[in-house]
Structure formats: C-alpha cells, structure tokens
Design a protein around this motif. Sequence first.
Motif, PDB file in Angstrom:
ATOM      1  N   UNK A  83       0.830  -1.287   0.233  1.00  0.00           N
ATOM      2  CA  UNK A  83       0.114   0.070   0.055  1.00  0.00           C
ATOM      3  C   UNK A  83       0.784   1.243  -0.047  1.00  0.00           C
ATOM      4  N   UNK A  84       2.173   1.350   0.582  1.00  0.00           N
ATOM      5  CA  UNK A  84       3.038   2.535   0.517  1.00  0.00           C
ATOM      6  C   UNK A  84       3.955   2.564  -0.255  1.00  0.00           C
ATOM      7  N   UNK A  85       4.938   1.629  -0.162  1.00  0.00           N
ATOM      8  CA  UNK A  85       5.882   1.598  -1.281  1.00  0.00           C
ATOM      9  C   UNK A  85       6.955   0.552  -0.752  1.00  0.00           C
ATOM     10  N   UNK A  86       8.109   0.065  -1.846  1.00  0.00           N
ATOM     11  CA  UNK A  86       8.679  -0.968  -1.667  1.00  0.00           C
ATOM     12  C   UNK A  86      10.078  -0.403  -0.567  1.00  0.00           C
ATOM     13  N   UNK A 144       2.995   3.587  12.769  1.00  0.00           N
ATOM     14  CA  UNK A 144       3.208   4.315  11.613  1.00  0.00           C
ATOM     15  C   UNK A 144       2.607   3.937  10.365  1.00  0.00           C
ATOM     16  N   UNK A 145       2.956   2.596  10.131  1.00  0.00           N
ATOM     17  CA  UNK A 145       2.422   2.076   8.839  1.00  0.00           C
ATOM     18  C   UNK A 145       0.742   2.085   8.892  1.00  0.00           C
ATOM     19  N   UNK A 146       0.477   1.575   9.804  1.00  0.00           N
ATOM     20  CA  UNK A 146      -1.018   1.405  10.145  1.00  0.00           C
ATOM     21  C   UNK A 146      -1.830   2.931   9.913  1.00  0.00           C
ATOM     22  N   UNK A 147      -1.020   3.812  10.423  1.00  0.00           N
ATOM     23  CA  UNK A 147      -1.711   5.090  10.648  1.00  0.00           C
ATOM     24  C   UNK A 147      -1.571   5.741   9.023  1.00  0.00           C
ATOM     25  N   UNK A 148      -0.877   5.496   8.414  1.00  0.00           N
ATOM     26  CA  UNK A 148      -0.537   6.106   6.972  1.00  0.00           C
ATOM     27  C   UNK A 148      -1.683   5.297   6.135  1.00  0.00           C
ATOM     28  N   UNK A 149      -1.914   4.270   6.315  1.00  0.00           N
ATOM     29  CA  UNK A 149      -2.951   3.163   5.327  1.00  0.00           C
ATOM     30  C   UNK A 149      -4.311   3.484   6.008  1.00  0.00           C
ATOM     31  N   UNK A 246       7.235  22.498 -17.744  1.00  0.00           N
ATOM     32  CA  UNK A 246       6.433  23.169 -16.590  1.00  0.00           C
ATOM     33  C   UNK A 246       6.763  23.066 -15.427  1.00  0.00           C
ATOM     34  N   UNK A 247       6.774  24.408 -14.818  1.00  0.00           N
ATOM     35  CA  UNK A 247       7.117  24.098 -13.210  1.00  0.00           C
ATOM     36  C   UNK A 247       5.567  24.221 -12.605  1.00  0.00           C
ATOM     37  N   UNK A 248       5.603  23.260 -11.453  1.00  0.00           N
ATOM     38  CA  UNK A 248       4.443  23.152 -10.611  1.00  0.00           C
ATOM     39  C   UNK A 248       5.133  23.733  -9.359  1.00  0.00           C
ATOM     40  N   UNK A 249       4.269  24.568  -8.461  1.00  0.00           N
ATOM     41  CA  UNK A 249       4.692  24.945  -7.274  1.00  0.00           C
ATOM     42  C   UNK A 249       3.448  24.700  -6.205  1.00  0.00           C
ATOM     43  N   UNK A 250       3.592  23.934  -5.022  1.00  0.00           N
ATOM     44  CA  UNK A 250       2.527  23.617  -4.117  1.00  0.00           C
ATOM     45  C   UNK A 250       3.186  23.621  -2.773  1.00  0.00           C
ATOM     46  N   UNK A 251       2.400  23.772  -1.865  1.00  0.00           N
ATOM     47  CA  UNK A 251       2.535  23.721  -0.496  1.00  0.00           C
ATOM     48  C   UNK A 251       1.711  22.483   0.147  1.00  0.00           C
ATOM     49  N   UNK A 252       2.482  21.547   0.889  1.00  0.00           N
ATOM     50  CA  UNK A 252       1.990  20.310   1.270  1.00  0.00           C
ATOM     51  C   UNK A 252       2.241  20.219   3.094  1.00  0.00           C
ATOM     52  N   UNK A 253       1.672  19.551   3.485  1.00  0.00           N
ATOM     53  CA  UNK A 253       2.015  19.204   5.167  1.00  0.00           C
ATOM     54  C   UNK A 253       3.070  18.153   4.777  1.00  0.00           C
ATOM     55  N   UNK A 254       3.907  17.893   5.698  1.00  0.00           N
ATOM     56  CA  UNK A 254       5.221  17.092   5.784  1.00  0.00           C
ATOM     57  C   UNK A 254       4.587  15.482   5.596  1.00  0.00           C
ATOM     58  N   UNK A 255       3.501  15.339   6.327  1.00  0.00           N
ATOM     59  CA  UNK A 255       3.037  13.659   6.035  1.00  0.00           C
ATOM     60  C   UNK A 255       2.542  13.447   4.729  1.00  0.00           C
ATOM     61  N   UNK A 256       2.151  14.315   4.031  1.00  0.00           N
ATOM     62  CA  UNK A 256       1.809  14.209   2.648  1.00  0.00           C
ATOM     63  C   UNK A 256       2.845  13.810   1.491  1.00  0.00           C
ATOM     64  N   UNK A 258       5.062  11.085   1.193  1.00  0.00           N
ATOM     65  CA  UNK A 258       4.893   9.766   0.742  1.00  0.00           C
ATOM     66  C   UNK A 258       3.833   9.928  -0.511  1.00  0.00           C
ATOM     67  N   UNK A 259       2.656  10.740  -0.392  1.00  0.00           N
ATOM     68  CA  UNK A 259       1.577  10.796  -1.592  1.00  0.00           C
ATOM     69  C   UNK A 259       2.255  11.395  -2.741  1.00  0.00           C
ATOM     70  N   UNK A 260       2.872  12.635  -2.508  1.00  0.00           N
ATOM     71  CA  UNK A 260       3.326  13.570  -3.660  1.00  0.00           C
ATOM     72  C   UNK A 260       4.304  12.821  -4.405  1.00  0.00           C
ATOM     73  N   UNK A 261       5.115  12.093  -3.743  1.00  0.00           N
ATOM     74  CA  UNK A 261       6.365  11.431  -4.181  1.00  0.00           C
ATOM     75  C   UNK A 261       5.897  10.300  -5.187  1.00  0.00           C
ATOM     76  N   UNK A 262       4.922   9.543  -4.744  1.00  0.00           N
ATOM     77  CA  UNK A 262       4.437   8.511  -5.376  1.00  0.00           C
ATOM     78  C   UNK A 262       3.680   8.690  -6.553  1.00  0.00           C
ATOM     79  N   UNK A 263       2.703   9.861  -6.585  1.00  0.00           N
ATOM     80  CA  UNK A 263       1.914  10.665  -7.669  1.00  0.00           C
ATOM     81  C   UNK A 263       3.322  11.075  -8.721  1.00  0.00           C
ATOM     82  N   UNK A 264       4.214  11.966  -8.449  1.00  0.00           N
ATOM     83  CA  UNK A 264       5.121  12.532  -9.327  1.00  0.00           C
ATOM     84  C   UNK A 264       5.909  11.234 -10.067  1.00  0.00           C
TER      85      UNK A 264
END
Length: 291
Positions: A83-86, A144-149, A246-256, A258-264
Amino acid sequence: MNKLEDLSRQHDSISKISAGIVYALAVAIALNFFWTPGHIYASGITGFAQIIHSLSKHLPIPLATSVMYFVLNIPLFIIGWLKIGHRFTIFTLLTVLLASIMMRVIGPVKISYDPIICAVFGGVINGVGTGLALKTGISTGGLDILGIVLRKKTGKSFGTINIAFNLVIVVCAGFVFGWSRALYTALNIFINGRVIDNVYNQHQKMQVLIVTEKPKHIIDGIQNKMHRGITILHDVEGAYSHTEKTVLLTVIDRYDMYDIEKIVSKSDPYAFMSISQVTTVHGRFVEQKPV
C-alpha cells in the motif's frame, strides 16, 4: 546528472540507516533500562509486545518482547509493501530488525528506579530516537504504517487511532501491574508523544517544486488525491536539454510527502522535484488532519 542522483540516493540511504541505528539503540535502552525495571508499558507495537511477554510468563518458554516486537510488525510490513512503497518498507524492516536485535543484546538492568523516573526517561529517550527516525523519512513500524494506510482508506486522523490503541495498553498495564503503574504508563506514553512531535514536527509545511514535461498527469493526481492548490509556470526551458518544461509549485503538510512522491514518480519518472521546509504560510492553505 545520473552520478549526482546516485550520490544523493546513497547519502539518503546512509542517513536513513544511521537514523535506524539510533532508534534501535534508543528503544532498547528505554525498554531495558527504564520500562522493564519500572513495570511500565510503551506505546504502540512495543507496548503490545510487552503485554504478550507479560501474559506468556507462565509458559515453559516465555515469548520475548524483542521477538514479539518483530513478529507483530510482519503483517504491517506486508501492508506497507502493498500500500505504501517498497523502498519505504525495506528501510522500515531494517529499522525494526535492528531494534529487535538491540533489545536482545542490551539486557535489562537489575537496578530498581522510581517509576516516575522510568516513565520520564523512557519516554524521552524513545521519543528522541523515534522522532529522528521519522525526520529522515523512515518508519519505526507498527502504528506508523497502520496510520498511513488507515488515513488513506478512512480519512481518520492518526491521533484518533493512536489514542485507541494506547488506551488498550494503559488498561492492560492496570490489570497486570496495578492501576498506579497504569498511570505511569499513561505518563510515559504522553511524554513519548510530545518528544516525538517536538523532534519530528510532523505539522511542518513543505514547499514542493516540480519540473516536468507531463504536468497534466501530476496536477490531476495532486488535485484528485491530495486536494492541494498548485501554481503553474509555463514555458520554462531546461538549460541542459533545452526542452520545454512546466514548473509546478505547491505547499503540502510533511506527512503528505509519501503521497506526492508516489504521484510524481508514477506520472513522470524523469521529473525533477525539490522539497524544502516552509517557515510561514499566509493566504489560503487548508490544514488537513495528520496521520
């Protein structure tokens, strides 16, 4: 460019492994120098491992806390892998394995401390180790893992899940060691959590800059899954390849992160992404519930 990426990846891996070693030493010292002598349970999976050890003392061969700590994490390794990453799961497994070994190598001390001292020092030492591990982007397993999932699946905050699990641990401490020890266990869990927050500071805002040739897929992924606003800079040029980007600029919370790295990585494996800490955010920024 590839050499720089390799060096950066190696440095990141060394930082994660070093943080895993620090955490392993911290949790082993907290467990064997303070929690076990003080008859105090830790939070999360470590606490559940202690409970199983306490309940198995009447067996011919009691189930060691160090062994149960690793065994209880096995199902969570599988969840993390799927669910998260290898890479995330591999570093988590290594950290938990090191902690299990350290718990076994560093034996419990025979000195009897005041239970308040055990609660305070155990919580502080483990909190520092856990916070440093989380700060480098690795998990210490367990909740930690359970919380993310669960956050991804239900939208519930990790704080709610954490309280529910730790309430069970406090009640078990009361039945096994007495209700005064349950109070010290609750104190330990509270201190541990506060120290983790101060070291890790999961509420930090992170500015993400993405340079990509496939902006639409990344924008759709961020807006659909994370619901974050994005500033788009068109018609920029790479100095090396001279291709339009194209340059994309956004601000996220630190706990996001994992999500944004996976999306990109899924949308554009060749995209360049820079993540930096933000001191202050003004304007419209939606505060989301942390994991």
